[in-house]
Design a protein around this motif. Structure first.
Motif, PDB file in Angstrom:
ATOM      1  N   ILE A 173      18.929 -36.568  53.098  1.00  0.00           N
ATOM      2  CA  ILE A 173      17.933 -36.338  52.058  1.00  0.00           C
ATOM      3  C   ILE A 173      16.749 -37.287  52.194  1.00  0.00           C
ATOM      4  O   ILE A 173      15.794 -37.194  51.446  1.00  0.00           O
ATOM      5  CB  ILE A 173      18.540 -36.477  50.643  1.00  0.00           C
ATOM      6  N   TRP A 174      16.818 -38.202  53.128  1.00  0.00           N
ATOM      7  CA  TRP A 174      15.691 -39.095  53.293  1.00  0.00           C
ATOM      8  C   TRP A 174      15.412 -39.248  54.781  1.00  0.00           C
ATOM      9  O   TRP A 174      16.290 -39.541  55.559  1.00  0.00           O
ATOM     10  CB  TRP A 174      15.994 -40.473  52.698  1.00  0.00           C
ATOM     11  N   GLU A 175      14.191 -38.970  55.185  1.00  0.00           N
ATOM     12  CA  GLU A 175      13.837 -39.125  56.576  1.00  0.00           C
ATOM     13  C   GLU A 175      12.486 -39.812  56.671  1.00  0.00           C
ATOM     14  O   GLU A 175      11.676 -39.750  55.751  1.00  0.00           O
ATOM     15  CB  GLU A 175      13.795 -37.761  57.278  1.00  0.00           C
ATOM     16  N   GLU A 176      12.249 -40.442  57.785  1.00  0.00           N
ATOM     17  CA  GLU A 176      11.012 -41.170  57.962  1.00  0.00           C
ATOM     18  C   GLU A 176       9.833 -40.238  57.737  1.00  0.00           C
ATOM     19  O   GLU A 176       9.805 -39.112  58.195  1.00  0.00           O
ATOM     20  CB  GLU A 176      10.940 -41.737  59.389  1.00  0.00           C
ATOM     21  N   GLY A 177       8.857 -40.742  57.001  1.00  0.00           N
ATOM     22  CA  GLY A 177       7.691 -39.936  56.680  1.00  0.00           C
ATOM     23  C   GLY A 177       7.760 -39.365  55.271  1.00  0.00           C
ATOM     24  O   GLY A 177       6.841 -38.703  54.824  1.00  0.00           O
ATOM     25  N   GLY A 178       8.833 -39.612  54.557  1.00  0.00           N
ATOM     26  CA  GLY A 178       8.918 -39.147  53.180  1.00  0.00           C
ATOM     27  C   GLY A 178      10.203 -38.401  52.925  1.00  0.00           C
ATOM     28  O   GLY A 178      11.062 -38.258  53.785  1.00  0.00           O
ATOM     29  N   LEU A 179      10.332 -37.890  51.718  1.00  0.00           N
ATOM     30  CA  LEU A 179      11.533 -37.154  51.331  1.00  0.00           C
ATOM     31  C   LEU A 179      11.553 -35.786  52.010  1.00  0.00           C
ATOM     32  O   LEU A 179      10.589 -35.044  51.978  1.00  0.00           O
ATOM     33  CB  LEU A 179      11.569 -36.973  49.811  1.00  0.00           C
ATOM     34  N   GLU A 180      12.671 -35.470  52.641  1.00  0.00           N
ATOM     35  CA  GLU A 180      12.857 -34.168  53.267  1.00  0.00           C
ATOM     36  C   GLU A 180      14.151 -33.588  52.719  1.00  0.00           C
ATOM     37  O   GLU A 180      15.228 -34.009  53.080  1.00  0.00           O
ATOM     38  CB  GLU A 180      12.953 -34.309  54.794  1.00  0.00           C
ATOM     39  N   PHE A 181      14.018 -32.611  51.816  1.00  0.00           N
ATOM     40  CA  PHE A 181      15.198 -32.121  51.123  1.00  0.00           C
ATOM     41  C   PHE A 181      15.749 -30.817  51.706  1.00  0.00           C
ATOM     42  O   PHE A 181      16.557 -30.164  51.095  1.00  0.00           O
ATOM     43  CB  PHE A 181      14.881 -31.934  49.639  1.00  0.00           C
ATOM     44  N   HIS A 182      15.276 -30.443  52.887  1.00  0.00           N
ATOM     45  CA  HIS A 182      15.815 -29.274  53.566  1.00  0.00           C
ATOM     46  C   HIS A 182      15.724 -28.019  52.695  1.00  0.00           C
ATOM     47  O   HIS A 182      16.595 -27.155  52.737  1.00  0.00           O
ATOM     48  CB  HIS A 182      17.259 -29.522  54.004  1.00  0.00           C
ATOM     49  N   ALA A 183      14.651 -27.964  51.912  1.00  0.00           N
ATOM     50  CA  ALA A 183      14.462 -26.783  51.070  1.00  0.00           C
ATOM     51  C   ALA A 183      14.303 -25.540  51.930  1.00  0.00           C
ATOM     52  O   ALA A 183      13.637 -25.546  52.958  1.00  0.00           O
ATOM     53  CB  ALA A 183      13.233 -26.968  50.190  1.00  0.00           C
ATOM     54  N   GLY A 184      14.952 -24.462  51.491  1.00  0.00           N
ATOM     55  CA  GLY A 184      14.831 -23.201  52.195  1.00  0.00           C
ATOM     56  C   GLY A 184      15.771 -23.035  53.366  1.00  0.00           C
ATOM     57  O   GLY A 184      15.719 -22.025  54.058  1.00  0.00           O
ATOM     58  N   PRO A 206      19.933 -23.241  55.018  1.00  0.00           N
ATOM     59  CA  PRO A 206      21.287 -22.930  54.537  1.00  0.00           C
ATOM     60  C   PRO A 206      21.956 -24.087  53.811  1.00  0.00           C
ATOM     61  O   PRO A 206      23.008 -23.900  53.193  1.00  0.00           O
ATOM     62  CB  PRO A 206      22.042 -22.583  55.829  1.00  0.00           C
ATOM     63  N   GLU A 207      21.369 -25.298  53.859  1.00  0.00           N
ATOM     64  CA  GLU A 207      21.912 -26.432  53.116  1.00  0.00           C
ATOM     65  C   GLU A 207      21.391 -26.461  51.675  1.00  0.00           C
ATOM     66  O   GLU A 207      21.791 -27.321  50.886  1.00  0.00           O
ATOM     67  CB  GLU A 207      21.552 -27.735  53.823  1.00  0.00           C
ATOM     68  N   ASP A 208      20.500 -25.549  51.360  1.00  0.00           N
ATOM     69  CA  ASP A 208      19.913 -25.442  50.023  1.00  0.00           C
ATOM     70  C   ASP A 208      20.731 -24.423  49.236  1.00  0.00           C
ATOM     71  O   ASP A 208      20.724 -23.226  49.537  1.00  0.00           O
ATOM     72  CB  ASP A 208      18.459 -25.006  50.163  1.00  0.00           C
ATOM     73  N   VAL A 209      21.442 -24.875  48.206  1.00  0.00           N
ATOM     74  CA  VAL A 209      22.331 -23.969  47.467  1.00  0.00           C
ATOM     75  C   VAL A 209      21.549 -22.856  46.779  1.00  0.00           C
ATOM     76  O   VAL A 209      22.074 -21.765  46.539  1.00  0.00           O
ATOM     77  CB  VAL A 209      23.190 -24.766  46.448  1.00  0.00           C
ATOM     78  N   ARG A 210      20.280 -23.087  46.487  1.00  0.00           N
ATOM     79  CA  ARG A 210      19.465 -22.034  45.882  1.00  0.00           C
ATOM     80  C   ARG A 210      19.302 -20.852  46.836  1.00  0.00           C
ATOM     81  O   ARG A 210      19.292 -19.690  46.404  1.00  0.00           O
ATOM     82  CB  ARG A 210      18.085 -22.590  45.494  1.00  0.00           C
ATOM     83  N   GLY A 244      25.501 -37.504  46.382  1.00  0.00           N
ATOM     84  CA  GLY A 244      24.209 -37.674  47.005  1.00  0.00           C
ATOM     85  C   GLY A 244      23.443 -36.377  47.156  1.00  0.00           C
ATOM     86  O   GLY A 244      22.259 -36.387  47.483  1.00  0.00           O
ATOM     87  N   TYR A 245      24.091 -35.237  46.904  1.00  0.00           N
ATOM     88  CA  TYR A 245      23.393 -33.959  46.997  1.00  0.00           C
ATOM     89  C   TYR A 245      22.378 -33.845  45.863  1.00  0.00           C
ATOM     90  O   TYR A 245      22.531 -34.452  44.800  1.00  0.00           O
ATOM     91  CB  TYR A 245      24.392 -32.799  46.940  1.00  0.00           C
ATOM     92  N   VAL A 246      21.354 -33.018  46.070  1.00  0.00           N
ATOM     93  CA  VAL A 246      20.282 -32.888  45.082  1.00  0.00           C
ATOM     94  C   VAL A 246      20.772 -32.074  43.884  1.00  0.00           C
ATOM     95  O   VAL A 246      20.871 -30.845  43.936  1.00  0.00           O
ATOM     96  CB  VAL A 246      19.039 -32.224  45.704  1.00  0.00           C
ATOM     97  N   GLY A 247      21.077 -32.773  42.804  1.00  0.00           N
ATOM     98  CA  GLY A 247      21.595 -32.107  41.619  1.00  0.00           C
ATOM     99  C   GLY A 247      20.604 -31.156  40.988  1.00  0.00           C
ATOM    100  O   GLY A 247      20.988 -30.146  40.386  1.00  0.00           O
ATOM    101  N   THR A 248      19.324 -31.464  41.097  1.00  0.00           N
ATOM    102  CA  THR A 248      18.300 -30.571  40.563  1.00  0.00           C
ATOM    103  C   THR A 248      18.407 -29.186  41.191  1.00  0.00           C
ATOM    104  O   THR A 248      18.249 -28.170  40.510  1.00  0.00           O
ATOM    105  CB  THR A 248      16.900 -31.152  40.816  1.00  0.00           C
ATOM    106  N   TRP A 249      18.689 -29.144  42.491  1.00  0.00           N
ATOM    107  CA  TRP A 249      18.871 -27.854  43.162  1.00  0.00           C
ATOM    108  C   TRP A 249      20.057 -27.097  42.594  1.00  0.00           C
ATOM    109  O   TRP A 249      20.005 -25.889  42.422  1.00  0.00           O
ATOM    110  CB  TRP A 249      19.106 -28.082  44.650  1.00  0.00           C
ATOM    111  N   ALA A 257      28.707 -26.476  44.096  1.00  0.00           N
ATOM    112  CA  ALA A 257      29.829 -25.544  44.103  1.00  0.00           C
ATOM    113  C   ALA A 257      29.913 -24.783  42.784  1.00  0.00           C
ATOM    114  O   ALA A 257      30.275 -23.600  42.751  1.00  0.00           O
ATOM    115  CB  ALA A 257      31.130 -26.295  44.369  1.00  0.00           C
ATOM    116  N   GLY A 258      29.573 -25.446  41.699  1.00  0.00           N
ATOM    117  CA  GLY A 258      29.553 -24.774  40.410  1.00  0.00           C
ATOM    118  C   GLY A 258      28.526 -23.661  40.372  1.00  0.00           C
ATOM    119  O   GLY A 258      28.763 -22.586  39.812  1.00  0.00           O
ATOM    120  N   ALA A 259      27.358 -23.906  40.969  1.00  0.00           N
ATOM    121  CA  ALA A 259      26.334 -22.863  41.021  1.00  0.00           C
ATOM    122  C   ALA A 259      26.842 -21.636  41.761  1.00  0.00           C
ATOM    123  O   ALA A 259      26.581 -20.496  41.363  1.00  0.00           O
ATOM    124  CB  ALA A 259      25.076 -23.408  41.688  1.00  0.00           C
ATOM    125  N   LEU A 260      27.585 -21.851  42.843  1.00  0.00           N
ATOM    126  CA  LEU A 260      28.157 -20.727  43.592  1.00  0.00           C
ATOM    127  C   LEU A 260      29.166 -19.948  42.754  1.00  0.00           C
ATOM    128  O   LEU A 260      29.366 -18.742  42.967  1.00  0.00           O
ATOM    129  CB  LEU A 260      28.837 -21.240  44.863  1.00  0.00           C
TER     130      LEU A 260
END
Length: 330
Positions: free
Chosen positions: A12-23, A25-29, A155-160, A98-101
């Motif tokens: 969830i954190w990479e050099e250059g800023g936050l990278e949350f892998h949005a979009g 398969p790791e994004d539960v949305r 550590g997973y993004v709870g907001t997602w 997992a609850g969202a699923l």
């Protein structure tokens, strides 16, 4: 630089800023949005990548098995399995990926086996963890403030996770609307709580259904819950019609006390005005021990305190300076 939580949690954190892998398969949305009606209606648990999000519940937990037992077991076993499911996917009030699923399946299970706790779990998964926030800006807030992020203990993004559960609920909200007329008041109450977390475009249809149910409702706890649900659906856009309704309801001495009190709470959440003198007087007069006890089962108040929910909300709303830290924390 990259940071990972426990096994299975994406960086969830990479050099250059936050990278949350949005979009990805790791994004539960993304995973929830891809669920087809065939998967959901057929309760096809095998089509869901539970293992991708096992950080939320531990690799030893069998969520498909739990969901199956809730649907097919006798009442006592189903209660035990619901308790286990809640502790697994919404531990201590913190929604998980997992609850969202599980939300689409819980909704469908509720259609054949309406259970207040299952419906309450849907509502809890689709709204931010309140963690005792009964303030005017917190009691009816469904999602975290824009630009703010919460994280699960893993550590997973709870907001997602909350956003994914909310989109699942919104997509299937129409399935739950008939349960507002269920013969059991606790089911009607829990259904109102679940539906109030839905987002557009379902909001208007749900609000109309809640108003219709309120006109016919005779159970005090359900009445209070319907009013708070109407208020929560209006909160994000501060709907002016609902603001006017809630003000009219608490000012109307012919209304039952539970409607007037819940309307007062909702109105205070929908406006920024100082508490008017007539409302202060009403709260002093009507917030009796009897009413506080009567409203103990109301989900929003239970989220605050098991037996002191009404008093907790009123204390926080009437003394905002003493509770400013809550808004800063959550």
């Amino acid at each position: 630089m990259s940071w990972r939580g426990v096994d299975g949690v994406p960086a969830i954190w990479e050099e250059g800023g936050l990278e949350f892998h949005a979009g990805t398969p790791e994004d539960v949305r993304v995973v929830v949005a891809a669920m087809t009606s065939e998967v959901k209606d057929g309760l096809n648990y095998d089509a869901v990548p539970w293992e991708r999000f096992h950080h939320a519940f531990g690799p030893g937990s069998d969520l498909p098995g739990i969901l199956t037992r809730i649907r097919h077991s006798d009442a006592r076993r189903a209660d035990d399995e619901l308790e286990l499911l809640w502790d697994t996917v919404c531990h201590q009030g913190s929604p998980s990926a997992a609850g969202a699923l599980a939300v689409p399946f819980l909704i469908r299970i509720a259609l054949t086996r309406p259970h207040p706790r299952a419906l309450r779990l849907v509502g809890a998964l689709a709204r931010r963890p309140h963690l005792g926030d009964g303030t005017r800006t917190g009691l009816l807030r469904t999602s975290t403030p824009p630009g703010s992020l919460t994280f699960e203990p893993s550590g997973y993004v709870g907001t997602w996770s909350v956003q994914a559960a909310r989109q699942a609920l919104t997509a299937d909200a129409d399935l739950l609307l008939p349960l507002l007329d269920h013969t059991t008041p606790a089911v009607r109450t829990a259904t109102a709580y679940a539906l109030s977390a839905a987002a557009s475009p379902a909001r208007d249809r749900i609000t109309a259904a809640l108003h219709a149910r309120l006109d016919a409702e005779n159970d005090p706890v359900t009445r209070a819950s319907l009013v708070l649900a109407i208020g929560e659906l209006a909160w994000e856009e501060r709907d002016t019609a609902t603001t006017a309704h809630t003000r009219a309801w608490w000012q109307d001495p012919t209304r039952p006390a539970e409607i007037r009190m819940s309307a007062a709470l909702a109105w205070l959440c929908l406006v920024d005005d100082p508490i008017p003198a007539d409302l202060d007087t009403f709260l002093d007069t009507e917030a009796t021990d009897h009413l506080a006890t009567l409203l103990t089962p109301v989900p929003w108040l239970q989220d605050l305190a098991e037996k002191e929910g009404l008093r907790t909300a009123l204390t926080q709303m009437r003394n905002p300076d003493d509770y400013a830290w809550i808004a800063d924390t959550y």
